[in-house]
Design a protein around this motif. Sequence first.
Motif, PDB file in Angstrom:
ATOM      1  N   SER A  42       0.449 -12.994  29.521  1.00 30.26           N
ATOM      2  CA  SER A  42      -0.430 -12.726  30.663  1.00 30.26           C
ATOM      3  C   SER A  42      -1.893 -12.791  30.271  1.00 30.26           C
ATOM      4  CB  SER A  42      -0.149 -11.331  31.231  1.00 30.26           C
ATOM      5  OG  SER A  42       1.191 -11.211  31.595  1.00 30.26           O
ATOM      6  N   GLU A  43      -2.703 -13.281  31.195  1.00 32.42           N
ATOM      7  CA  GLU A  43      -4.160 -13.213  31.050  1.00 32.42           C
ATOM      8  C   GLU A  43      -4.610 -11.963  31.798  1.00 32.42           C
ATOM      9  OE1 GLU A  43      -8.229 -15.733  31.960  1.00 32.42           O
ATOM     10  OE2 GLU A  43      -6.298 -16.606  32.460  1.00 32.42           O
ATOM     11  N   VAL A  44      -5.336 -11.084  31.105  1.00 36.13           N
ATOM     12  CA  VAL A  44      -5.674  -9.770  31.643  1.00 36.13           C
ATOM     13  C   VAL A  44      -7.186  -9.569  31.611  1.00 36.13           C
ATOM     14  CG1 VAL A  44      -5.269  -7.301  31.352  1.00 36.13           C
ATOM     15  CG2 VAL A  44      -3.489  -8.911  30.740  1.00 36.13           C
ATOM     16  N   GLY A  48      -7.625  -4.322  33.064  1.00 35.00           N
ATOM     17  CA  GLY A  48      -6.172  -4.321  32.966  1.00 35.00           C
ATOM     18  C   GLY A  48      -5.461  -5.037  34.095  1.00 35.00           C
ATOM     19  N   THR A  49      -6.207  -5.655  34.988  1.00 35.41           N
ATOM     20  CA  THR A  49      -5.612  -6.402  36.087  1.00 35.41           C
ATOM     21  C   THR A  49      -5.079  -7.740  35.575  1.00 35.41           C
ATOM     22  OG1 THR A  49      -7.226  -5.428  37.584  1.00 35.41           O
ATOM     23  CG2 THR A  49      -6.023  -7.360  38.387  1.00 35.41           C
ATOM     24  N   VAL A  50      -3.840  -8.041  35.880  1.00 35.36           N
ATOM     25  CA  VAL A  50      -3.235  -9.301  35.450  1.00 35.36           C
ATOM     26  C   VAL A  50      -3.711 -10.425  36.367  1.00 35.36           C
ATOM     27  CG1 VAL A  50      -1.081 -10.539  35.112  1.00 35.36           C
ATOM     28  CG2 VAL A  50      -1.232  -8.119  34.527  1.00 35.36           C
ATOM     29  N   VAL A  51      -4.262 -11.479  35.769  1.00 36.25           N
ATOM     30  CA  VAL A  51      -4.771 -12.618  36.534  1.00 36.25           C
ATOM     31  C   VAL A  51      -3.666 -13.644  36.745  1.00 36.25           C
ATOM     32  CG1 VAL A  51      -6.459 -14.484  36.564  1.00 36.25           C
ATOM     33  CG2 VAL A  51      -7.077 -12.261  35.622  1.00 36.25           C
ATOM     34  N   ARG A  52      -2.958 -13.979  35.668  1.00 34.44           N
ATOM     35  CA  ARG A  52      -1.834 -14.911  35.765  1.00 34.44           C
ATOM     36  C   ARG A  52      -0.831 -14.614  34.664  1.00 34.44           C
ATOM     37  NH1 ARG A  52      -3.676 -20.360  32.956  1.00 34.44           N
ATOM     38  NH2 ARG A  52      -5.307 -19.502  31.632  1.00 34.44           N
TER      39      ARG A  52
END
Length: 89
Positions: A42-44, A48-52
């Motif tokens: 995951s890209e974060v 801490g919000t997951v982008v993809r």
Amino acid sequence: MKGDRVEIVVDAGDTTRTYEMVAARAGRRVETAVRRGVVEVSEVTRTGTVVRTARFMASRVLALVEQPVPREQASETAERRPLREDPKT
């Protein structure tokens, strides 16, 4: 950090496929996790919000290569900083 990369090599039957997850913007990082037979990359963001997210079956993953960006700035400042001597000795 921007530029962090993870390469995932997956068995696709008669061939292999290589996927790449890159932290695209400043302040983002790439995290990996293996849960219940699934490899999750995951890209974060900083908060801490997951982008993809990319998910692969763990039984099909041949290699998982994490390639962090070299932290040149931190090592340069550590080399330039002189050690303090204790005046009591």
